[in-house]
Scaffold this motif. Sequence first.
Motif, PDB file in Angstrom:
ATOM      1  N   ASN A 182      -3.413  -0.643  -8.900  1.00  0.00           N
ATOM      2  CA  ASN A 182      -3.220   0.015  -7.693  1.00  0.00           C
ATOM      3  C   ASN A 182      -4.143  -0.742  -6.489  1.00  0.00           C
ATOM      4  N   ARG A 183      -5.285  -1.134  -7.004  1.00  0.00           N
ATOM      5  CA  ARG A 183      -6.247  -1.675  -6.401  1.00  0.00           C
ATOM      6  C   ARG A 183      -6.050  -3.306  -5.871  1.00  0.00           C
ATOM      7  N   ASP A 184      -5.892  -3.663  -4.739  1.00  0.00           N
ATOM      8  CA  ASP A 184      -5.870  -5.113  -4.489  1.00  0.00           C
ATOM      9  C   ASP A 184      -7.115  -5.788  -4.759  1.00  0.00           C
ATOM     10  N   LEU A 185      -7.385  -6.655  -5.606  1.00  0.00           N
ATOM     11  CA  LEU A 185      -8.438  -7.193  -5.912  1.00  0.00           C
ATOM     12  C   LEU A 185      -9.123  -8.323  -4.923  1.00  0.00           C
ATOM     13  N   THR A 186      -8.359  -8.583  -4.196  1.00  0.00           N
ATOM     14  CA  THR A 186      -8.800  -9.464  -2.948  1.00  0.00           C
ATOM     15  C   THR A 186      -9.224  -8.689  -1.739  1.00  0.00           C
ATOM     16  N   THR A 187      -9.016  -7.487  -1.690  1.00  0.00           N
ATOM     17  CA  THR A 187      -9.312  -6.481  -0.450  1.00  0.00           C
ATOM     18  C   THR A 187     -10.097  -5.417  -0.975  1.00  0.00           C
ATOM     19  N   PHE A 188      -9.758  -4.955  -2.196  1.00  0.00           N
ATOM     20  CA  PHE A 188     -10.062  -3.597  -2.850  1.00  0.00           C
ATOM     21  C   PHE A 188      -9.526  -2.338  -2.074  1.00  0.00           C
ATOM     22  N   GLN A 189      -8.259  -2.605  -1.405  1.00  0.00           N
ATOM     23  CA  GLN A 189      -7.593  -1.559  -1.032  1.00  0.00           C
ATOM     24  C   GLN A 189      -6.813  -0.962  -2.032  1.00  0.00           C
ATOM     25  N   VAL A 190      -6.701   0.445  -2.083  1.00  0.00           N
ATOM     26  CA  VAL A 190      -5.851   1.142  -2.914  1.00  0.00           C
ATOM     27  C   VAL A 190      -4.342   1.476  -2.650  1.00  0.00           C
ATOM     28  N   ASP A 191      -3.369   1.571  -3.243  1.00  0.00           N
ATOM     29  CA  ASP A 191      -2.037   1.645  -3.081  1.00  0.00           C
ATOM     30  C   ASP A 191      -1.652   2.589  -4.336  1.00  0.00           C
ATOM     31  N   PHE A 192      -1.524   3.684  -4.469  1.00  0.00           N
ATOM     32  CA  PHE A 192      -1.129   4.504  -5.492  1.00  0.00           C
ATOM     33  C   PHE A 192       0.334   4.171  -5.951  1.00  0.00           C
ATOM     34  N   ASN A 193       1.342   3.940  -5.080  1.00  0.00           N
ATOM     35  CA  ASN A 193       2.497   3.882  -5.370  1.00  0.00           C
ATOM     36  C   ASN A 193       2.745   2.502  -6.216  1.00  0.00           C
ATOM     37  N   ARG A 194       1.887   1.444  -6.010  1.00  0.00           N
ATOM     38  CA  ARG A 194       2.202   0.185  -6.628  1.00  0.00           C
ATOM     39  C   ARG A 194       2.855   0.416  -8.028  1.00  0.00           C
ATOM     40  N   SER A 195       2.141   1.330  -8.817  1.00  0.00           N
ATOM     41  CA  SER A 195       2.434   1.358 -10.334  1.00  0.00           C
ATOM     42  C   SER A 195       3.917   1.864 -10.207  1.00  0.00           C
ATOM     43  N   CYS A 196       4.363   2.999  -9.689  1.00  0.00           N
ATOM     44  CA  CYS A 196       5.797   3.532  -9.703  1.00  0.00           C
ATOM     45  C   CYS A 196       6.603   2.275  -9.351  1.00  0.00           C
ATOM     46  N   GLU A 197       6.455   1.448  -8.561  1.00  0.00           N
ATOM     47  CA  GLU A 197       7.426   0.329  -7.977  1.00  0.00           C
ATOM     48  C   GLU A 197       7.215  -0.463  -9.186  1.00  0.00           C
ATOM     49  N   LEU A 198       6.335  -1.039  -9.777  1.00  0.00           N
ATOM     50  CA  LEU A 198       6.394  -2.067 -10.837  1.00  0.00           C
ATOM     51  C   LEU A 198       6.903  -1.435 -12.406  1.00  0.00           C
ATOM     52  N   ALA A 199       6.685  -0.456 -12.475  1.00  0.00           N
ATOM     53  CA  ALA A 199       6.914   0.420 -13.862  1.00  0.00           C
ATOM     54  C   ALA A 199       8.407  -0.252 -14.324  1.00  0.00           C
ATOM     55  N   PRO A 200       9.478   0.039 -13.733  1.00  0.00           N
ATOM     56  CA  PRO A 200      10.740  -0.507 -14.489  1.00  0.00           C
ATOM     57  C   PRO A 200      10.773  -1.970 -14.557  1.00  0.00           C
ATOM     58  N   LYS A 201       9.987  -2.926 -13.944  1.00  0.00           N
ATOM     59  CA  LYS A 201       9.912  -4.173 -14.114  1.00  0.00           C
ATOM     60  C   LYS A 201       9.152  -4.723 -14.990  1.00  0.00           C
ATOM     61  N   ILE A 202       8.234  -3.910 -15.669  1.00  0.00           N
ATOM     62  CA  ILE A 202       7.603  -4.370 -16.763  1.00  0.00           C
ATOM     63  C   ILE A 202       8.296  -4.317 -18.282  1.00  0.00           C
ATOM     64  N   PRO A 203       8.102  -5.520 -18.944  1.00  0.00           N
ATOM     65  CA  PRO A 203       9.070  -5.764 -20.431  1.00  0.00           C
ATOM     66  C   PRO A 203       8.701  -4.501 -21.113  1.00  0.00           C
ATOM     67  N   ALA A 204      10.154  -4.076 -21.542  1.00  0.00           N
ATOM     68  CA  ALA A 204      10.148  -2.819 -22.354  1.00  0.00           C
ATOM     69  C   ALA A 204       9.292  -2.597 -23.650  1.00  0.00           C
ATOM     70  N   ASP A 205       9.076  -3.941 -24.057  1.00  0.00           N
ATOM     71  CA  ASP A 205       8.121  -3.812 -25.460  1.00  0.00           C
ATOM     72  C   ASP A 205       6.777  -3.774 -25.286  1.00  0.00           C
ATOM     73  N   LYS A 206       6.012  -3.845 -23.918  1.00  0.00           N
ATOM     74  CA  LYS A 206       4.783  -3.703 -23.491  1.00  0.00           C
ATOM     75  C   LYS A 206       4.383  -2.365 -23.259  1.00  0.00           C
ATOM     76  N   VAL A 207       3.289  -1.967 -23.443  1.00  0.00           N
ATOM     77  CA  VAL A 207       2.909  -0.550 -23.255  1.00  0.00           C
ATOM     78  C   VAL A 207       2.454  -0.518 -21.881  1.00  0.00           C
ATOM     79  N   LYS A 208       2.860   0.462 -20.840  1.00  0.00           N
ATOM     80  CA  LYS A 208       2.470   0.407 -19.574  1.00  0.00           C
ATOM     81  C   LYS A 208       1.302   1.209 -19.306  1.00  0.00           C
TER      82      LYS A 208
END
Length: 268
Positions: free
Chosen positions: A188-214
Amino acid sequence: MKNILAEIVAHKQIEVAARKQLRSVAELEQAPMFSRETLSLSGFLRQPGKTGIIAEFKRRSPSKGLINGNVTVQQVTTAYTRYGASGLSVLTDEKFFGGTTDDLLQARSYNQIPILRKDFVVDEYQILEAKAIGADVILLIAECLTADEVKHLSTFAANIGLEVLLEVHSESQLEKVSDHVHLVGVNNRDLTTFQVDFNRSCELAPKIPADKVKVAESGINDPANIVTLYKAGFEGFLIGEHFMRQEDPARAFENFVQELERLKLAQQ
């Protein structure tokens, strides 16, 4: 703002070259820890009765400066294990995070749960080094590696019995997930600016391959966050600064877990 990640990676290239001169690959492969049977973080995260939390030992960071310089690896990591952490994360970068490979060696000697070597891996040598100091998992950061580099380094790690956590921050970086990546972490932290956006995880979760541990990373500072992320499909929750910036990280972790259990019961 300057790109902190680029600065770290540039220094890491120099650092790794120097470390190769100090300790050969043959020496790493002969280290006592190199032949130990590794533990599966993906397996531990899926164990019933565990918290799913990967609790981190981190002294400082580029964005926050000194986080905690008063506690020992033994004090903190054994408490994390005692109160139900599913895994440990140990920073081994010295220049930017104040960690050392000895921190991970110590954590390994006191704990029998999986340990992630948290560092900026750019070379096979660091993976061999991770195995030699008792790590079970390595971190690969999609932001600073090409798809080919992720594929090569993750295959190399898997071939010596290490799991791989690939950290992403955007949907486009998910294209770098390869067969030998076991866990995908959304930072959730942008490693170029170190700003945190907690919603990032929820937005990307459905797009992560199903066989990988999230795994959700950064910005998790309330047990209610974990309840939300669990519903979004996450099985792992990497938490570092929230505990380490407390005067007593061990007590902070214990209290956090107790509140998490209370919330879980309330959901049933």
